[in-house]
Design a protein around this motif. Sequence first.
Motif, PDB file in Angstrom:
ATOM      1  N   ASP A   1       8.784  -3.659   0.620  1.00  0.00           N
ATOM      2  CA  ASP A   1       8.798  -4.625  -0.484  1.00  0.00           C
ATOM      3  C   ASP A   1       8.945  -3.993  -1.857  1.00  0.00           C
ATOM      4  O   ASP A   1       9.122  -4.701  -2.844  1.00  0.00           O
ATOM      5  N   ALA A   2       8.848  -2.654  -1.937  1.00  0.00           N
ATOM      6  CA  ALA A   2       8.961  -1.994  -3.236  1.00  0.00           C
ATOM      7  C   ALA A   2       9.430  -0.558  -3.060  1.00  0.00           C
ATOM      8  O   ALA A   2       9.122   0.083  -2.046  1.00  0.00           O
ATOM      9  N   LEU A   3      10.190  -0.068  -4.031  1.00  0.00           N
ATOM     10  CA  LEU A   3      10.722   1.296  -4.010  1.00  0.00           C
ATOM     11  C   LEU A   3      10.458   1.977  -5.346  1.00  0.00           C
ATOM     12  O   LEU A   3      10.319   1.327  -6.378  1.00  0.00           O
ATOM     13  N   ILE A   4      10.467   3.308  -5.319  1.00  0.00           N
ATOM     14  CA  ILE A   4      10.410   4.098  -6.546  1.00  0.00           C
ATOM     15  C   ILE A   4      11.707   4.881  -6.677  1.00  0.00           C
ATOM     16  O   ILE A   4      12.177   5.486  -5.710  1.00  0.00           O
ATOM     17  N   VAL A   5      12.284   4.851  -7.868  1.00  0.00           N
ATOM     18  CA  VAL A   5      13.469   5.645  -8.178  1.00  0.00           C
ATOM     19  C   VAL A   5      13.083   6.697  -9.204  1.00  0.00           C
ATOM     20  O   VAL A   5      12.441   6.377 -10.214  1.00  0.00           O
ATOM     21  N   MET A   6      13.449   7.954  -8.948  1.00  0.00           N
ATOM     22  CA  MET A   6      13.201   9.019  -9.915  1.00  0.00           C
ATOM     23  C   MET A   6      14.238   8.894 -11.028  1.00  0.00           C
ATOM     24  O   MET A   6      15.437   9.041 -10.794  1.00  0.00           O
ATOM     25  N   PHE A   7      13.785   8.629 -12.233  1.00  0.00           N
ATOM     26  CA  PHE A   7      14.709   8.371 -13.334  1.00  0.00           C
ATOM     27  C   PHE A   7      15.652   9.545 -13.581  1.00  0.00           C
ATOM     28  O   PHE A   7      16.789   9.352 -14.003  1.00  0.00           O
TER      29      PHE A   7
ATOM     30  N   SER B   1       0.816  -1.218   0.000  1.00  0.00           N
ATOM     31  CA  SER B   1       0.000   0.000   0.000  1.00  0.00           C
ATOM     32  C   SER B   1       0.845   1.260   0.000  1.00  0.00           C
ATOM     33  O   SER B   1       0.409   2.307  -0.463  1.00  0.00           O
ATOM     34  N   ILE B   2       2.064   1.186   0.528  1.00  0.00           N
ATOM     35  CA  ILE B   2       2.963   2.347   0.534  1.00  0.00           C
ATOM     36  C   ILE B   2       4.265   1.960  -0.166  1.00  0.00           C
ATOM     37  O   ILE B   2       4.894   0.961   0.200  1.00  0.00           O
ATOM     38  N   VAL B   3       4.646   2.759  -1.160  1.00  0.00           N
ATOM     39  CA  VAL B   3       5.897   2.523  -1.891  1.00  0.00           C
ATOM     40  C   VAL B   3       6.711   3.819  -1.834  1.00  0.00           C
ATOM     41  O   VAL B   3       6.396   4.788  -2.514  1.00  0.00           O
ATOM     42  N   PRO B   4       7.755   3.852  -1.027  1.00  0.00           N
ATOM     43  CA  PRO B   4       8.521   5.091  -0.859  1.00  0.00           C
ATOM     44  C   PRO B   4       9.432   5.391  -2.054  1.00  0.00           C
ATOM     45  O   PRO B   4       9.827   4.491  -2.797  1.00  0.00           O
ATOM     46  N   ILE B   5       9.760   6.665  -2.210  1.00  0.00           N
ATOM     47  CA  ILE B   5      10.730   7.107  -3.205  1.00  0.00           C
ATOM     48  C   ILE B   5      12.094   7.209  -2.534  1.00  0.00           C
ATOM     49  O   ILE B   5      12.206   7.750  -1.433  1.00  0.00           O
ATOM     50  N   VAL B   6      13.118   6.684  -3.216  1.00  0.00           N
ATOM     51  CA  VAL B   6      14.479   6.855  -2.727  1.00  0.00           C
ATOM     52  C   VAL B   6      15.243   7.736  -3.698  1.00  0.00           C
ATOM     53  O   VAL B   6      14.913   7.811  -4.883  1.00  0.00           O
ATOM     54  N   SER B   7      16.248   8.419  -3.210  1.00  0.00           N
ATOM     55  CA  SER B   7      17.058   9.299  -4.037  1.00  0.00           C
ATOM     56  C   SER B   7      18.418   8.658  -4.286  1.00  0.00           C
ATOM     57  O   SER B   7      19.152   8.358  -3.343  1.00  0.00           O
ATOM     58  N   LEU B   8      18.741   8.459  -5.565  1.00  0.00           N
ATOM     59  CA  LEU B   8      20.060   7.917  -5.889  1.00  0.00           C
ATOM     60  C   LEU B   8      21.158   8.907  -5.534  1.00  0.00           C
ATOM     61  O   LEU B   8      22.324   8.540  -5.430  1.00  0.00           O
TER      62      LEU B   8
END
Length: 220
Positions: A67-73, A46-53
Motif C-alpha cells: 500500500d505504500a512505497l519509498i523512493v530515494m530522491f 507496518s512495512i514500506v519497501p524502498i524501490v529504486s528508480l
Amino acid sequence: IKRMRKCRICSMGKNTWDLADEQVAKLVSEVENLSTVKNYIIELPSIVPIVSLKNPKSFHLDSMPIDALIVMFEDLFDEGIRDAVLKKGDIHSYLNYDGKVLASSIMPDDIITQEAVFYHFLGLVDRLKFDAIIGWDSPVYVDIPLYDSWVNLLMGLKLTHELAERGIPVYGLAKGNLEKQIRFSVETLAKIGITSMALHASEYMMVRNEDSTVVQILYT
C-alpha cells in the motif's frame, strides 16, 4: 574542533553545513523558536519497501499487496530518470502504482548540505505529486566533531519544519549520536507538530561492531 574541520584526514569525508559562528548562533535561536504546524500524516502499513528508480524490476509490484512505497530522491538526480518521470507527469504514473509514494531525503552528505538541493527537492516533490516526505535528513555520525553534528542536527530540524509548513505530510527523522542529541531531535520534532518519526538505523548499524555505545543507543 575547528582545526579538525579543516583537516581532510580528520573530517573522514563527512560533510557539514558551512556556517559561520554567527550563523550557528542565529540557527540555535531559530530552532528553539520554531512554531507548531498542522502536519497531516497519511496512514502507512507496518512495512514500506524502498524501490529504486534505477531498477524498474524493483517496482513491478502487481502481484504484491503493497500500500505504500519509498523512493530515494537521489535517484532523480539522474537526468534520464528525472526526464522520464516528468514526461509521465507524476511519480504514481511512472511507477504504474496507485498507493502512497514517499520521498526520502536521505542522500550523500555533500548533497544534503547544499541549500539549493533543498529547494530543488521541494519543487520536484510538489511537481511529481509525492504523498509524503521522510526527512529533512542531516549528517549526524558518531565519527564527526560534536560541533558539526549539532550544526547538522539543527539545520535538519529547521528544514524539516519548513517542509511541514508547505502542507506536505512529513515523517520526521530522529537523529543524533548522543542520547542528548536524540532526545533534543525527538522533542523538537514533537514540539513543531511532527509526531510520526523514523530512525535512520543504518547510520548506527554500520558502526555497531566498533562502538558498544551505538548498540546501547539502538536498544534504548
